[in-house]
Scaffold this active site. Structure first.
Site, mmCIF file in Angstrom:
data_model
loop_
_atom_site.group_PDB
_atom_site.id
_atom_site.type_symbol
_atom_site.label_atom_id
_atom_site.label_comp_id
_atom_site.label_asym_id
_atom_site.label_seq_id
_atom_site.Cartn_x
_atom_site.Cartn_y
_atom_site.Cartn_z
ATOM 1 C CG ASN A 225 31.489 126.091 63.890
ATOM 2 O OD1 ASN A 225 32.401 126.088 63.065
ATOM 3 N ND2 ASN A 225 31.580 126.711 65.044
ATOM 4 C CB CYS B 185 29.577 126.500 69.204
ATOM 5 S SG CYS B 185 30.031 127.537 67.797
#
Length: 183
Positions: free
Chosen positions: A123, A156
């Site tokens: 991320n 995500c």
């Protein structure tokens, strides 16, 4: 051709290593695969074993040959060590000398002259976090070359830097590094 040790860690990008192993084998390289336990949640070791035509190493405590220490021997028998994908967790472990799994133990035991590449995937917030950036700088000081992640829509749902570099870029960096070793 070269003996490449590919270390795979627990990121959704692990599925891309199937194509990486296949491509490296087609180029004539020998590929030895190491996986963290988390990586096996994303991709089955058997897939990589079939493609690499080598045993996939998962457990640092598993010693298939009584006359050698597996993670030491693998390091001695490699021409290039690469971590794809490299998670924030594994990057931190490598930067701080942890040796608690097959990937980190083998990395720590590598001879000094073995080139080391690392392709982060995580991320954006994890990648840009000061701890991760500091760990990457530490690894560069240890001789690791970082293959920067790309900016993209992440698994995500966030958009930003942290997606695994394109396989073409990773393969090109492997070729460049191996060519440098033969000069």
């Amino acid at each position: 051709m070269a003996r490449i040790t590919l270390a795979i860690t627990g990121s959704i990008a692990a599925y891309k290593t199937v194509d990486l192993v296949s491509s490296l084998k087609k180029q004539g390289h020998s590929v030895t695969v190491l996986m963290t336990q988390a990586a096996t949640a994303f991709i089955q070791p058997l897939t990589l074993q079939v493609l690499s035509q080598n045993t996939v190493h998962l457990d640092v405590m598993q010693e298939p040959f009584p006359d050698q220490v597996n993670h030491i021997q693998i390091g001695k028998e490699t021409d290039l060590f690469i971590v794809v994908p490299a998670t924030a967790n594994t990057i931190a472990k490598l930067a701080h000398g942890f040796a608690d799994n097959m990937v980190t133990s083998t990395a720590l035991a590598l001879p000094d002259n073995i080139p080391k590449l690392l392709a982060p995937a995580m991320n954006t917030k994890m990648f840009t976090h000061p701890a991760t950036q500091s760990n990457l700088k530490t690894l560069e000081s240890y001789g690791y070359e970082i293959i920067s992640p790309k900016e993209s829509l992440l698994a995500c749902g966030d958009f930003g830097s942290g997606a695994l570099a394109d396989l073409e870029i990773i393969i090109e960096r492997i070729k460049e590094t191996l060519n440098e070793q033969t000069l």
